[in-house]
Enzyme design. Structure first.
Site, PDB file in Angstrom:
ATOM      1  N   GLY A  26       6.929  -6.142   0.571  1.00 55.75           N
ATOM      2  CA  GLY A  26       5.995  -5.901   1.672  1.00 55.75           C
ATOM      3  C   GLY A  26       6.703  -5.373   2.914  1.00 55.75           C
ATOM      4  O   GLY A  26       6.093  -4.672   3.734  1.00 55.75           O
ATOM      5  N   ALA A  61       6.884 -10.134   1.556  1.00 55.58           N
ATOM      6  CA  ALA A  61       5.937 -11.218   1.817  1.00 55.58           C
ATOM      7  C   ALA A  61       6.636 -12.543   1.512  1.00 55.58           C
ATOM      8  O   ALA A  61       7.619 -12.578   0.759  1.00 55.58           O
ATOM      9  CB  ALA A  61       4.702 -11.035   0.946  1.00 55.58           C
TER      10      ALA A  61
END
Ligand code: DAK
Length: 260
Positions: free
Chosen positions: A111, A68
């Site tokens: 992520g 992320a």
């Protein structure tokens, strides 16, 4: 979403296979909120499109996705994130009913690693590195990392990986069972596409219900899973593809599946 409006994602159609590519290479495909929104829209559009039977998701040569977007998260507060609720779109990736194959070269971290593991299969280039470095940032995985790793590796190996935050190689990931196949980097997308084509030749409803049953196995008791599987099996007897598949076998010819 119109393909012309996409900023971070591209889609190419190759017969029944959709090749979805993350394109934010200058930032190692860091997954900002707008990118994840686009990705989810594109995956759902592929899921709705009858011409698509299988999806290959890939990134760039240096990174599948390095996690992320830390710049975006740095100033966020707990309440702000909860109110924004935007991380919830991640759940929609798991809602895609068609097979998704991740073709991973380079970094698949945080992520990005969770995104690869959310896909159904992973083909890795030799350069691929998988890991959950969130702990080094003072946080922990938030998109399924603790769940996928523990279910695949067992408690001790999962905790080692999550506590140290150190990445593992493609070869190690294959040995541990999160990766289906390791190939030279330049073969990663072609191999994934080839496997996707093979899956796309199979009857789409059977492929879809097998996916449903396998994920149910991760979530339920053996008895409930057996029963769910049996009902999905019965359901396939309502499809023309079942008649076609069995008839083709008896007539000693290749079946032609139409998806209903
Ligand atoms: N975010 C933002 N920018 C990133 C980035 C990231 N995760 N990773 C790399 N970049 C940017 C770098 O800042 C740099 O930008 P410029 O300085 O050139 O503008 C550019 O990409 C190139 O990176 P490096 O210069 O660092 O490249 P190196 O080859 O030296 O190093 C690296 C590569 C991958 C080892 C390094 O970039 C790195 O450690 N990156 C961070 C990896 C990381 O910590 N990832 C985990 C982030 S936390 C959730 C869903 C998801 C998540 C949480 C919740 N919900 C659904 C609730 C996920 C959280 C995370 O992923």
């Amino acid at each position: 979403m119109e393909e012309a409006k996409l900023k971070y994602i591209s889609v190419e159609h190759d017969g029944a296979v959709a090749l979805v590519r993350i394109r934010r290479e200058d930032q190692l495909n860091a997954l900002n909120l707008a990118l994840v929104d686009e990705l989810v829209e594109v995956l759902e559009a592929c899921d709705r499109d009858d011409a698509v039977r299988c999806i290959v998701l890939t990134g760039g040569p240096k990174a599948f996705a390095a996690g992320a977007d830390i710049g975006e998260m740095a100033e966020m507060t707990a309440i702000g994130m909860k109110k924004l609720g935007q991380f919830r779109v991640w759940d929609r990736i798991r809602g895609v009913s068609k097979p998704i194959l991740a073709a991973v070269n380079g970094f698949a971290l945080g992520g990005g690693c969770e995104l690869a593991m959310t896909c159904d299969l992973i083909i890795a280039g030799e350069s691929a590195r998988f890991g959950q470095p969130e702990v080094k940032l003072g946080v922990m995985p938030g998109a399924g990392g603790t769940q996928w790793w523990t279910r695949t590796l067992g408690k001790a190996r999962a905790l080692e990986l999550l506590w140290t935050g150190d990445p593992i190689t493609a070869e190690e990931a294959w040995r541990l069972g999160i990766v289906n196949k390791v190939v030279p980097d330049d073969r990663c997308v072609p191999e994934a596409t080839e496997m996707a084509r093979r899956i796309a030749e199979r009857p789409p409803m059977a492929i879809r219900l097998i996916k449903e049953a396998v994920y149910q196995a991760l979530d339920t008791t053996l008895q409930d899973g057996m029963e769910a599987e049996r009902n999905l099996f019965y359901l396939l007897f309502a499809t023309e593809d079942k008649s076609e598949g069995m008839r083709a076998f008896l007539e000693k010819r290749r079946p032609s599946f139409r998806g209903f």
